[in-house]
Design an enzyme around this catalytic site. Structure first.
Site, PDB file in Angstrom:
ATOM      1  N   ASP A 238      -1.001  21.920   3.569  1.00 32.63           N
ATOM      2  CA  ASP A 238      -1.980  21.832   4.646  1.00 32.63           C
ATOM      3  C   ASP A 238      -1.230  21.347   5.884  1.00 32.63           C
ATOM      4  OD1 ASP A 238      -3.943  21.242   6.479  1.00 32.63           O
ATOM      5  OD2 ASP A 238      -5.121  19.967   5.144  1.00 32.63           O
TER       6      ASP A 238
ATOM      7  N   TYR B 239      -7.351  30.122  22.394  1.00 26.83           N
ATOM      8  CA  TYR B 239      -6.144  30.617  21.716  1.00 26.83           C
ATOM      9  C   TYR B 239      -4.960  30.639  22.674  1.00 26.83           C
ATOM     10  CZ  TYR B 239      -3.211  33.902  19.048  1.00 26.83           C
ATOM     11  OH  TYR B 239      -2.184  34.521  18.365  1.00 26.83           O
ATOM     12  N   ALA B 240      -5.167  31.174  23.879  1.00 28.37           N
ATOM     13  CA  ALA B 240      -4.080  31.271  24.854  1.00 28.37           C
ATOM     14  C   ALA B 240      -3.554  29.895  25.242  1.00 28.37           C
ATOM     15  CB  ALA B 240      -4.551  32.028  26.094  1.00 28.37           C
TER      16      ALA B 240
ATOM     17  N   LYS C 225      -1.593  28.323  22.255  1.00 31.22           N
ATOM     18  CA  LYS C 225      -0.305  28.994  22.053  1.00 31.22           C
ATOM     19  C   LYS C 225       0.648  28.700  23.209  1.00 31.22           C
ATOM     20  CE  LYS C 225      -0.562  31.139  18.070  1.00 31.22           C
ATOM     21  NZ  LYS C 225       0.381  30.876  16.956  1.00 31.22           N
TER      22      LYS C 225
END
Length: 248
Positions: A54, A147-148, A151
């Site tokens: 994990d 997400y962008a 990341k």
């Protein structure tokens, strides 16, 4: 090459883990879903290890890395493939969504790297982190802002590790639209997306030309990752983009 692949139970991580094994690497495949890991290890072939991990739990990461070292005899390369991309308009992203995305996309990457660091130092090895063209080669895609952003934070994390540990090769791999393998090798990136949100934001991806119009075969991604890892620290590649060629 003794390689540890995280997020290897499905999707691109599984394809990379199996692909590296088929190219002669000794592999340890790490993920939470042990039933799928066992199938992935069987596909990778004799000697492949399936280890529960994990990434949000530092103790689990350390135990998994220790098990991989015991089974492989050391670590030359690490691939960090996990990534969650909730589809949500930025104004609707609540704290729980942000925390969950950062936990997998950023903090998990740091947990694994810290656990593997002594072994990567010993081998002067390399680490490849799967990132995205979203927000790096294109503007952030509507609906995928969380997400962008996470990341983007991963990209800076890779740079920070490179600056503090120059004798290890740290590479971000920017991935465009990619077709995974069959079955569990297929992408699950869009699993759980709200269809109404998808229908609302997807037209803007086309209108703003965020989509390349092509699809990358996962075998090309595996080939690039394999090449990056085998370069090691002596020929460290800071960043590489693996994107599909637009249709003629």
């Amino acid at each position: 090459m003794r390689a540890v692949v995280i997020g290897a139970s499905s999707g691109l991580g599984r394809c990379i883990g199996v692909g590296l094994a088929q190219r002669g690497a000794q592999v340890a495949l790490l993920a939470r879903r042990t039933d799928r890991l066992a199938d992935a290890a069987a596909e990778a072939g004799e000697g492949a290890l399936a280890i529960a991990c994990d990434v949000t739990d530092p103790a689990s990461c350390q135990a998994a890395i220790d098990a991989a070292v015991a089974g492989l005899g050391g670590i030359d390369a690490v691939v960090y493939a996990p990534g969650v991309g909730p589809l949500v308009r930025i104004e609707d992203a609540d704290p729980a969504t942000w925390h969950a995305a950062f936990a997998i996309n950023v903090v998990g990457a740091n947990n694994i790297t810290a656990a593997a660091l002594p072994h990567l130092r010993a081998s002067e090895g390399s680490v490849a982190y799967l990132s995205t063209v979203n927000g790096a080669l294109t503007p952030p895609w509507p609906g995928l802002g969380v997400y962008a952003v996470t990341k983007g934070a991963l990209d800076r994390l890779v740079e920070a590790w490179r600056m503090e540990h120059p004798r290890i090769g740290f590479t971000r791999v920017l991935v465009g639209e990619c077709v995974g393998g069959e079955g569990d090798g297929g992408t699950e990136f869009s699993a759980g997306w709200d269809p109404e949100v998808a229908m609302a934001v997807a037209p803007s991806w086309v209108e703003r030309k965020l989509l390349s119009g092509g699809l990358l075969d996962v075998e090309e991604l595996v080939r690039v990752v394999d090449t990056v890892l085998r370069c090691g620290a002596s020929a460290s590649i800071p960043s590489v983009a693996v994107v599909p060629r637009p249709p003629a």
